[in-house]
Design a protein around this motif. Sequence first.
Motif, mmCIF file in Angstrom:
data_model
loop_
_atom_site.group_PDB
_atom_site.id
_atom_site.type_symbol
_atom_site.label_atom_id
_atom_site.label_comp_id
_atom_site.label_asym_id
_atom_site.label_seq_id
_atom_site.Cartn_x
_atom_site.Cartn_y
_atom_site.Cartn_z
ATOM 1 N N HIS A 255 24.768 -27.329 -33.341
ATOM 2 C CA HIS A 255 24.534 -26.807 -34.689
ATOM 3 C C HIS A 255 23.598 -27.728 -35.478
ATOM 4 O O HIS A 255 22.752 -27.259 -36.227
ATOM 5 C CB HIS A 255 25.861 -26.613 -35.422
ATOM 6 C CG HIS A 255 26.597 -25.363 -34.983
ATOM 7 N ND1 HIS A 255 26.045 -24.429 -34.146
ATOM 8 C CD2 HIS A 255 27.835 -24.898 -35.284
ATOM 9 C CE1 HIS A 255 26.914 -23.439 -33.936
ATOM 10 N NE2 HIS A 255 28.018 -23.705 -34.620
ATOM 11 N N TYR B 86 20.245 -26.993 -34.431
ATOM 12 C CA TYR B 86 19.847 -25.706 -35.017
ATOM 13 C C TYR B 86 19.292 -25.901 -36.429
ATOM 14 O O TYR B 86 18.231 -25.383 -36.782
ATOM 15 C CB TYR B 86 21.082 -24.803 -35.025
ATOM 16 C CG TYR B 86 20.934 -23.509 -35.773
ATOM 17 C CD1 TYR B 86 20.462 -22.374 -35.127
ATOM 18 C CD2 TYR B 86 21.270 -23.415 -37.118
ATOM 19 C CE1 TYR B 86 20.337 -21.182 -35.807
ATOM 20 C CE2 TYR B 86 21.153 -22.228 -37.799
ATOM 21 C CZ TYR B 86 20.680 -21.113 -37.148
ATOM 22 O OH TYR B 86 20.549 -19.940 -37.820
ATOM 23 N N ARG C 245 26.629 -20.603 -29.117
ATOM 24 C CA ARG C 245 25.748 -19.437 -29.223
ATOM 25 C C ARG C 245 26.473 -18.113 -29.054
ATOM 26 O O ARG C 245 25.860 -17.059 -29.166
ATOM 27 C CB ARG C 245 24.643 -19.529 -28.172
ATOM 28 C CG ARG C 245 23.790 -20.716 -28.366
ATOM 29 C CD ARG C 245 22.696 -20.882 -27.357
ATOM 30 N NE ARG C 245 21.854 -21.957 -27.832
ATOM 31 C CZ ARG C 245 22.188 -23.238 -27.768
ATOM 32 N NH1 ARG C 245 23.309 -23.589 -27.192
ATOM 33 N NH2 ARG C 245 21.415 -24.145 -28.265
ATOM 34 N N GLY D 253 18.874 -19.213 -32.691
ATOM 35 C CA GLY D 253 19.420 -20.312 -31.884
ATOM 36 C C GLY D 253 19.571 -19.968 -30.419
ATOM 37 O O GLY D 253 20.653 -20.064 -29.854
#
Lengths: 262, 490
Positions: B242, B245, B432, B482
């Motif tokens: 994350h 991301y 994901r 992502g």
Amino acid sequence: MPLWTWTGLKAGTATAPWPGRGPDGQAGVYGMPRFDPSHCRPDCQSCVACCPTAALSGKGLDVTLDYGRCIACQACVEACPEGTLEASFDWAFAVRDRDELLWHGPARPPAAPRPAPATGAFAKSLHIRHVDAGSCNGCESEIAALNNPFYNLHRLGIFFTPSPRFADVLLVTGPVIEAMRAPLQAAYEAMPEPRFVIATGTCAVSGAPFEGGYGGGHGLSPLIPVDVWLPGCPPNPAALIHALLILQGRMPMRVHGGHYGP
Amino acid sequence: MNGCEERTLSAERLLPTAQAALSEGHRFEMAYARPAAHGLEVLYLINRGRGRPFLLLRIPETRTVPSLALIAPLLGWYEREMRELSGIEVTGHPEPYPLLIHEGRHLSVPPLGVDGEDPTWSGETAAPTMPEIEADQVQDLVWGPIRGDVVETGEFHFSYIGEAIIHYHARLGYKHRGVERRFQGLPVAAGVHLAERVSGVGSVCHALAYCQAVEAALGIDVPRRARILRTLLAEIERLYNHFHYFALLAKTTTLKVASAEGELLEERVKQLAGRLTGSRFLRHLLCVGGVRRDIDTQGLDSVLTELGHEARAYLDRLSRTASYLDRLIGTGVLASAAAFDQGATGPVARASGLDRDMRRDHPYAAYELLRFLVPVRETGDAKARADVRDESVREALALAAQASARLAPGAIRAEIPAQASGEGLGWSETPRGSLFYAVHIEGGRLTRVKIKSPSFSNWRVFPLTVHGSNMMDYAINEASFGLTIAGADR
């Protein structure tokens, strides 16, 4: 509205002074196992049987190890009954010759060092083009990390460039699967000479984790000439920096004939 | 198979059965073919929602199945894959061309088919068809397979006028390593090394789903401490993914400092992973039956707390940055119905109003013991996808803290029965989205492993948000999804 520049300045320096001094950020990260077959029992094949990439082969006292196929999974360390294989933090495995990754029996004095390929102007400014030839994205994650504030590759005068036309070094990851052969060749051909190639990660060195089969490859050799071989699954960012600095002659190789030195 | 109600039917009964399932609001998860005793068996996995067992449809001994892609579009890619890799004929398919094997290749046998000759197999491949656009000033851009920056290999086709994208096609398969075929014949214990290398940044979740599938197949009971450690590792993996991301999202919205800060948070989690487990990708710890080594979590809580404070401050700053919000709000809108029909998963699905999370709906590892929220948004734009991940960082930190607090001394590994046979299903919620492994084992060796990766699902959905958008937003939209290509291509 946040003042990003101000918060950035206030946060201070995040960059590691390594390789000049200080820690490299890889505390606790396992590398390739250390190997000393003098303890081996005759006919023992525990390590060979459990190695998922056939990096180990042979039997008893004739067991040999190819670090170019090793993914540092530590399975052999757990399986070995005699302490022939020992876990280590040896990850700086970049070498100039593929042969250096093969265990050659007892340590011997390293041959006189050859001049590094990318010296002169290249030692002060080096531009990299990365090509993914079928990797699992682990190597990409670590290569991308080179530009984070901790490693901050720019400080060493090494930069990424979008086009192979401006690149000095091709950093290739993945076992080179069939669909990527032609694009890889085209990227290499597009580079101006002199050009250098680093086989990045165990896949690019030997293809080992994804060797053969209808979707596999055998690494970069013999498709394009390689200047530095860097096994690791994936090689950590410090190992990548070490490989780049070997290319420029700014750091010495640590592995000779399969032995890890200071 | 574990966790499933099973129904065996003929190919003729497939369509009405599928229609009945869809009319009840159920969704297909995946479909695959496997070599069985007498020819190929085709299997369809249907998710019937929270807390209910999956429905597994089995079609034994068949070479031909009718396409369900017209009523369940997300199956389109699975059917194409069955056709090109297993040699199953799929009748009435709306997109009857290869997905992963590029033109010019010729495979002499279907790699996932039955051994021996297949008289109907041609092995020929064909180029993908692009829509013919007849208009003035339409430009075609083929971007890839090697693109700028350090990115994965993929080829993207754009047809556009000025800034406006008329049509977009993502051509994957450049990284198809034949992973599912590679599993065949391996002893079950060795498969975990391969599972960890399907998608490098999802090493834990892949290894976890694989191990759980094998453990279910062979009836292995994993000790409690191992289950909690696995959960802890999976949440640490979620954290670095994350942060990566957000760094990428900040980069595409040209926030240099925010991008650097995100990258630094990612680096700190990777270094934490290295210290904890010896691997920055948390590899080489999970094994069939539990975990290979115990890990020392002393001091982890304070590290996570400090990381949590910094992450909160960072994400708050991002959410107060007008230039960033401007580029995300209204970008790449994915409607809820499209997300459902086309198979969107993970934060992408939750940003489009689909309240689905395997950790809560079908708990595995130690998630049943832990409390957490599943963030959901309704707007389906890049902002919603970022918001879902923002809250998911908070939940991941909370889950990691709860998991480490619940660790009690105990066994960490159970024995694997020798020479055992069986079949099992394993799943996990990756950063994901949902990941499934179906494994078939005979005499301790794998005979077929099917991987349903979250990026395979989300790459199918992503182009729907690109058609009709504009070039300036493309990179932001892609970052907001992502995606990984390694996971999709396998």
